[in-house]
Design an enzyme around this catalytic site. Structure first.
Site, short mmCIF file in Angstrom:
data_model
loop_
_atom_site.label_atom_id
_atom_site.label_comp_id
_atom_site.label_asym_id
_atom_site.label_seq_id
_atom_site.Cartn_x
_atom_site.Cartn_y
_atom_site.Cartn_z
N CYS A 131 0.92 -1.19 0.01
CA CYS A 131 -0.04 -0.07 -0.02
C CYS A 131 0.95 1.44 -0.14
O CYS A 131 0.66 2.17 -0.66
CB CYS A 131 -0.85 0.02 1.22
SG CYS A 131 -0.08 -0.06 2.91
N VAL A 163 -4.62 -2.32 9.63
CA VAL A 163 -3.25 -3.11 9.44
C VAL A 163 -3.74 -4.44 10.21
O VAL A 163 -3.88 -4.73 11.31
CB VAL A 163 -2.10 -2.43 10.12
CG1 VAL A 163 -1.06 -3.55 9.71
CG2 VAL A 163 -1.79 -1.14 9.57
N GLY A 164 -4.02 -5.41 9.26
CA GLY A 164 -4.45 -6.69 9.76
C GLY A 164 -3.37 -7.66 10.23
O GLY A 164 -2.31 -7.24 10.16
N PRO A 165 -3.56 -8.99 10.68
CA PRO A 165 -2.34 -9.71 11.24
C PRO A 165 -1.63 -10.03 10.09
O PRO A 165 -0.22 -10.31 10.34
CB PRO A 165 -3.12 -10.87 11.71
CG PRO A 165 -4.70 -10.78 11.12
CD PRO A 165 -4.91 -9.38 11.05
N GLY A 166 -2.15 -10.50 8.80
CA GLY A 166 -1.22 -10.80 7.77
C GLY A 166 -0.12 -9.56 7.50
O GLY A 166 1.03 -10.03 7.32
N ASN A 170 4.30 -9.44 7.98
CA ASN A 170 5.11 -8.98 6.76
C ASN A 170 5.66 -7.63 6.90
O ASN A 170 6.18 -7.27 5.89
CB ASN A 170 4.06 -9.10 5.65
CG ASN A 170 3.80 -10.52 5.16
OD1 ASN A 170 2.88 -10.81 4.18
ND2 ASN A 170 4.17 -11.52 5.75
N ASN A 273 -5.08 3.20 2.85
CA ASN A 273 -3.96 2.15 2.45
C ASN A 273 -4.74 0.81 1.81
O ASN A 273 -4.31 0.33 1.03
CB ASN A 273 -3.24 1.94 3.78
CG ASN A 273 -4.05 1.56 4.93
OD1 ASN A 273 -4.86 2.34 5.35
ND2 ASN A 273 -3.76 0.34 5.61
#
Length: 306
Positions: A131, A163-166, A170, A273
């Site tokens: 993003c 902002v998710g866990p994936g 990363n 994003n």
């Protein structure tokens, strides 16, 4: 009814669910599968409610249905750690992979900069960078197409809630992939990327800062013109992409300050994003779909995909 190219989405998290909303509006893409690993996930439930087929068995749960359901394009919104294997399995069935993880095993695509370069090149995997990359690389390119840029540095600040866990798993890949694309796509000789995850509540809109060091004194008038032209190009698919300040000139440093407001398809509008990533992925897939529908592109099963 106009024929559409059928698609599968892998990863029903923030990015995958936002992307699904955009694909539902596409004139040339038809989402038919959502793939996850948690049968109770909100994203799989939403996809089922919208009439998609779903599996909680990961990509292996999709593979037996690819040919029967004529899936030609897949979007991977999972994690860099599993993307290579997902891509290998689907490429082997002739499915083109649009990679929304920072895995970057395929060439980078930032639509306003290099979308048309991907036509006719035969690739079966394209990477959407990150993003932060989608928001800032067009600005680096706006400067580098005027004159050589020795160094480009970008700072992407995003709301913690978006902002998710994936993505959190990363972060290192995010910074490496974005920095590499600042150079390769943006045109800087060297690149650096920083991500800031802001826990403020209420959540803040996505903000981006771009610094470019030009090799010679900046041609201010041409850079200003180039930046405004590039912003208009991005706004064609991300209307909430805005210049807040700049370009600001200080010696050979050119600084550009941006904010990105989302459409609010899944998370509220502060999550620009998500929007810039999913809109870029949808735009890229639509270009490939238009080529497929016109008969100018044929997807071949990849025996030895990456």
């Amino acid at each position: 009814m106009t024929r559409k190219i059928r698609c599968a989405l892998i990863g029903p998290g923030n990015i995958g669910t936002d992307l699904l909303a955009k694909l539902m509006r596409s004139p040339v893409l038809e989402p038919v599968w959502m793939v996850g690993i948690d049968p109770d996930s909100d994203g799989l439930k939403r996809a089922r409610e919208l009439g998609l087929k779903t599996t909680a068995e990961g990509v292996d749960g999709l593979l037996p249905h690819v040919q029967a359901d004529a899936v030609q394009i897949a979007f991977d919104a999972t994690s860099a750690y599993v993307h290579a294997e997902n891509s290998r399995k689907l490429n082997a069935l002739g499915v083109l992979m649009i990679d929304l993880t920072p895995a970057a095993i395929g060439p980078y695509c930032v639509p306003p900069v290099n979308l048309m370069d991907h036509i006719g090149s035969g690739e079966m995997n394209v990477n959407m960078v990150t993003c932060g990359g989608q928001a800032t690389i067009p600005m680096v390119r706006a400067v580098s197409r005027v004159q050589p840029v020795a160094y480009g540095e970008i700072v992407a600040t995003v709301s913690s809630r978006s902002v998710g866990p994936g993505t959190r798993k990363n972060i290192d890949e995010f910074t490496r992939t974005t920095a590499a694309a600042v150079a390769q796509v943006g045109g800087a000789k060297d690149g650096k990327a920083i991500i800031v995850i802001n826990p403020a509540d209420p959540p803040l809109i996505m903000r981006d800062t771009v610094h470019c060091l030009t090799e010679t004194a900046p041609d201010e008038a041409r850079i200003v013109e180039s930046v405004h032209a590039m912003i208009a190009d991005v706004q064609r698919y991300v209307p909430g992409y805005r210049l807040v300040n700049g370009p600001v000139f200080d010696g050979n440093r050119v600084s550009i300050y941006l904010e990105v407001e989302g459409l609010g398809d899944y998370l509220p509008k502060y999550a620009g994003n998500l929007d810039i990533m999913t809109a870029a992925a949808a735009r890229t897939a639509e270009m490939f779909a238009e080529e497929l529908l016109a008969g100018r592109l044929a997807l071949q099963p990849a025996a030895q995909a990456a």
